[in-house]
Design a protein around this motif. Structure first.
Motif, PDB file in Angstrom:
ATOM      1  N   GLU A 130       0.849  -1.195   0.000  1.00 43.18           N
ATOM      2  CA  GLU A 130       0.000   0.000   0.000  1.00 43.18           C
ATOM      3  C   GLU A 130       0.882   1.242   0.000  1.00 43.18           C
ATOM      4  N   GLY A 131       0.442   2.281  -0.693  1.00 45.00           N
ATOM      5  CA  GLY A 131       1.121   3.565  -0.665  1.00 45.00           C
ATOM      6  C   GLY A 131       2.303   3.650  -1.608  1.00 45.00           C
ATOM      7  N   GLU A 132       3.195   4.601  -1.298  1.00 42.48           N
ATOM      8  CA  GLU A 132       4.423   4.766  -2.072  1.00 42.48           C
ATOM      9  C   GLU A 132       5.532   5.206  -1.137  1.00 42.48           C
ATOM     10  N   LEU A 133       6.743   4.812  -1.500  1.00 40.65           N
ATOM     11  CA  LEU A 133       7.923   5.140  -0.709  1.00 40.65           C
ATOM     12  C   LEU A 133       9.047   5.581  -1.625  1.00 40.65           C
ATOM     13  N   ALA A 134       9.902   6.444  -1.106  1.00 37.12           N
ATOM     14  CA  ALA A 134      11.116   6.834  -1.822  1.00 37.12           C
ATOM     15  C   ALA A 134      12.244   5.955  -1.291  1.00 37.12           C
ATOM     16  N   PHE A 135      12.775   5.076  -2.144  1.00 32.84           N
ATOM     17  CA  PHE A 135      13.912   4.227  -1.797  1.00 32.84           C
ATOM     18  C   PHE A 135      15.175   4.900  -2.310  1.00 32.84           C
ATOM     19  N   THR A 136      16.161   5.038  -1.440  1.00 32.79           N
ATOM     20  CA  THR A 136      17.462   5.542  -1.855  1.00 32.79           C
ATOM     21  C   THR A 136      18.439   4.381  -1.797  1.00 32.79           C
ATOM     22  N   PHE A 137      19.066   4.118  -2.937  1.00 30.98           N
ATOM     23  CA  PHE A 137      19.977   2.994  -3.098  1.00 30.98           C
ATOM     24  C   PHE A 137      21.265   3.525  -3.708  1.00 30.98           C
ATOM     25  N   ARG A 138      22.363   3.398  -2.954  1.00 32.93           N
ATOM     26  CA  ARG A 138      23.667   3.908  -3.405  1.00 32.93           C
ATOM     27  C   ARG A 138      23.578   5.362  -3.857  1.00 32.93           C
ATOM     28  N   GLY A 139      22.791   6.165  -3.127  1.00 31.89           N
ATOM     29  CA  GLY A 139      22.705   7.592  -3.390  1.00 31.89           C
ATOM     30  C   GLY A 139      21.662   8.017  -4.392  1.00 31.89           C
ATOM     31  N   GLU A 140      21.032   7.095  -5.102  1.00 28.59           N
ATOM     32  CA  GLU A 140      19.987   7.434  -6.073  1.00 28.59           C
ATOM     33  C   GLU A 140      18.618   7.088  -5.507  1.00 28.59           C
ATOM     34  N   THR A 141      17.677   8.020  -5.654  1.00 26.92           N
ATOM     35  CA  THR A 141      16.339   7.829  -5.102  1.00 26.92           C
ATOM     36  C   THR A 141      15.351   7.470  -6.204  1.00 26.92           C
ATOM     37  N   THR A 142      14.523   6.465  -5.909  1.00 23.71           N
ATOM     38  CA  THR A 142      13.482   5.988  -6.810  1.00 23.71           C
ATOM     39  C   THR A 142      12.179   5.919  -6.035  1.00 23.71           C
ATOM     40  N   THR A 143      11.109   6.447  -6.593  1.00 26.06           N
ATOM     41  CA  THR A 143       9.792   6.329  -5.969  1.00 26.06           C
ATOM     42  C   THR A 143       9.178   5.000  -6.368  1.00 26.06           C
ATOM     43  N   VAL A 144       8.727   4.272  -5.369  1.00 28.65           N
ATOM     44  CA  VAL A 144       8.177   2.937  -5.563  1.00 28.65           C
ATOM     45  C   VAL A 144       6.713   2.950  -5.131  1.00 28.65           C
ATOM     46  N   HIS A 145       5.849   2.348  -5.949  1.00 30.36           N
ATOM     47  CA  HIS A 145       4.406   2.336  -5.699  1.00 30.36           C
ATOM     48  C   HIS A 145       3.934   0.941  -5.329  1.00 30.36           C
ATOM     49  N   ALA A 146       2.741   0.865  -4.732  1.00 31.15           N
ATOM     50  CA  ALA A 146       2.141  -0.412  -4.359  1.00 31.15           C
ATOM     51  C   ALA A 146       2.171  -1.359  -5.549  1.00 31.15           C
ATOM     52  N   GLY A 147       2.504  -2.623  -5.262  1.00 24.90           N
ATOM     53  CA  GLY A 147       2.614  -3.631  -6.306  1.00 24.90           C
ATOM     54  C   GLY A 147       4.039  -3.867  -6.763  1.00 24.90           C
ATOM     55  N   SER A 148       4.967  -3.022  -6.328  1.00 26.79           N
ATOM     56  CA  SER A 148       6.368  -3.147  -6.727  1.00 26.79           C
ATOM     57  C   SER A 148       7.165  -3.928  -5.682  1.00 26.79           C
ATOM     58  N   THR A 149       8.221  -4.582  -6.148  1.00 25.49           N
ATOM     59  CA  THR A 149       9.157  -5.283  -5.271  1.00 25.49           C
ATOM     60  C   THR A 149      10.541  -4.694  -5.502  1.00 25.49           C
ATOM     61  N   VAL A 150      11.260  -4.470  -4.399  1.00 24.67           N
ATOM     62  CA  VAL A 150      12.599  -3.892  -4.428  1.00 24.67           C
ATOM     63  C   VAL A 150      13.548  -4.877  -3.766  1.00 24.67           C
ATOM     64  N   ASN A 151      14.635  -5.199  -4.441  1.00 22.92           N
ATOM     65  CA  ASN A 151      15.654  -6.069  -3.866  1.00 22.92           C
ATOM     66  C   ASN A 151      16.889  -5.239  -3.544  1.00 22.92           C
ATOM     67  N   ILE A 152      17.366  -5.353  -2.318  1.00 26.14           N
ATOM     68  CA  ILE A 152      18.567  -4.640  -1.883  1.00 26.14           C
ATOM     69  C   ILE A 152      19.667  -5.672  -1.666  1.00 26.14           C
ATOM     70  N   PRO A 153      20.723  -5.648  -2.481  1.00 29.64           N
ATOM     71  CA  PRO A 153      21.819  -6.595  -2.290  1.00 29.64           C
ATOM     72  C   PRO A 153      22.556  -6.333  -0.969  1.00 29.64           C
ATOM     73  N   ALA A 154      23.124  -7.376  -0.422  1.00 32.72           N
ATOM     74  CA  ALA A 154      23.927  -7.247   0.792  1.00 32.72           C
ATOM     75  C   ALA A 154      25.018  -6.199   0.592  1.00 32.72           C
TER      76      ALA A 154
END
Length: 171
Positions: free
Chosen positions: A75-99
Motif C-alpha cells: 500500500e502507498g508509495e515510498l522513496a527508496f534511496t539505493f547507493r545515493g539514487e532515489t526511486t519512488t516505488v508504488h504499491a505492487g512493486s518489489t525492491v531487492n537490496i543486495p547485501a
C-alpha cells in the motif's frame, strides 16, 4: 552427481501468521511499526518476514548490512534511496537490496505505506525486537520519546550494530 535432499526435519513446524493475530509482536522503530510475521526462530535462521507499517515521514536513516533484503510494497508509495539514487516505488512493486549496499526508504507522502520485508539470513527481526518498543498493534501510535530517551536509544542502537552486521551510513 548431486547430494540427496536431506530428510524432513520433524522438529520444524508449519508457521501461519496473521498480521493482526493475537501472538504477533509489533515493534515501534524509526518512526514505523514493524510486525514480526515469521522470525528466524521459525525458519532455523534462514530468513525472517516483517510487515512494515510506514506512516508519513517514517523510514530508517541510511544504513547497510551484510544480508539481503527484499521489500514488496502493498500500500502507498515510498522513496527508496539505493547507493545515493532515489526511486519512488508504488504499491505492487518489489525492491531487492543486495547485501552491503547503502540504502534507506522514506514515506514522503501524506498516506501510510505498508510493505513486506524479507531478510535472509534472519537477524533483522531480533535487532528490531532488541532496540524497538513493543506496541499493541501494527497501527499503534509510535511512542514519543524524551530527548534523554532518544539519546539512550541511539547509544543502544550504536552498541548493537556490529552484533547485527549493520552500519549507519553518513554523508
Amino acid at each position: 552427481m548431486t547430494d540427496p535432499i536431506p530428510d524432513d526435519d520433524l522438529a520444524r513446524v508449519l508457521t501461519v501468521a496473521h498480521v493482526d493475530g493475537a501472538t504477533m509482536r509489533h515493534v515501534a522503530i524509526a518512526g514505523d511499526i514493524y510486525t514480526i510475521l515469521v522470525s528466524g526462530a521459525d525458519t532455523a535462521g534462514r530468513y525472517c518476514l516483517i510487515d512494515m507499517h510506514v506512516p508519513a515521514g517514517g523510514g530508517p536513516p541510511p544504513h547497510r548490512h551484510d544480508f539481503e533484503e527484499m521489500f514488496t510494497l502493498l500500500e502507498g508509495e515510498l522513496a527508496f534511496t539505493f547507493r545515493g539514487e532515489t526511486t519512488t516505488v508504488h504499491a505492487g512493486s518489489t525492491v531487492n537490496i543486495p547485501a552491503n549496499a547503502p540504502h534507506s526508504f522514506k514515506n514522503l507522502g501524506t498516506s501510510d505505506a505498508r510493505m513486506l520485508c524479507l531478510a535472509t539470513p534472519a537477524g533483522l527481526d531480533a535487532f528490531f525486537l532488541e532496540v524497538g518498543d513493543i506496541v499493541e498493534s501494527r497501527t499503534s501510535s509510535v511512542p514519543k520519546l524524551t530527548p534523554e530517551a532518544v539519546a539512550a536509544r541511539q547509544t543502544k542502537v550504536g552498541s548493537l550494530l556490529g552484533k547485527y552486521r549493520t552500519e549507519m551510513v553518513t554523508g
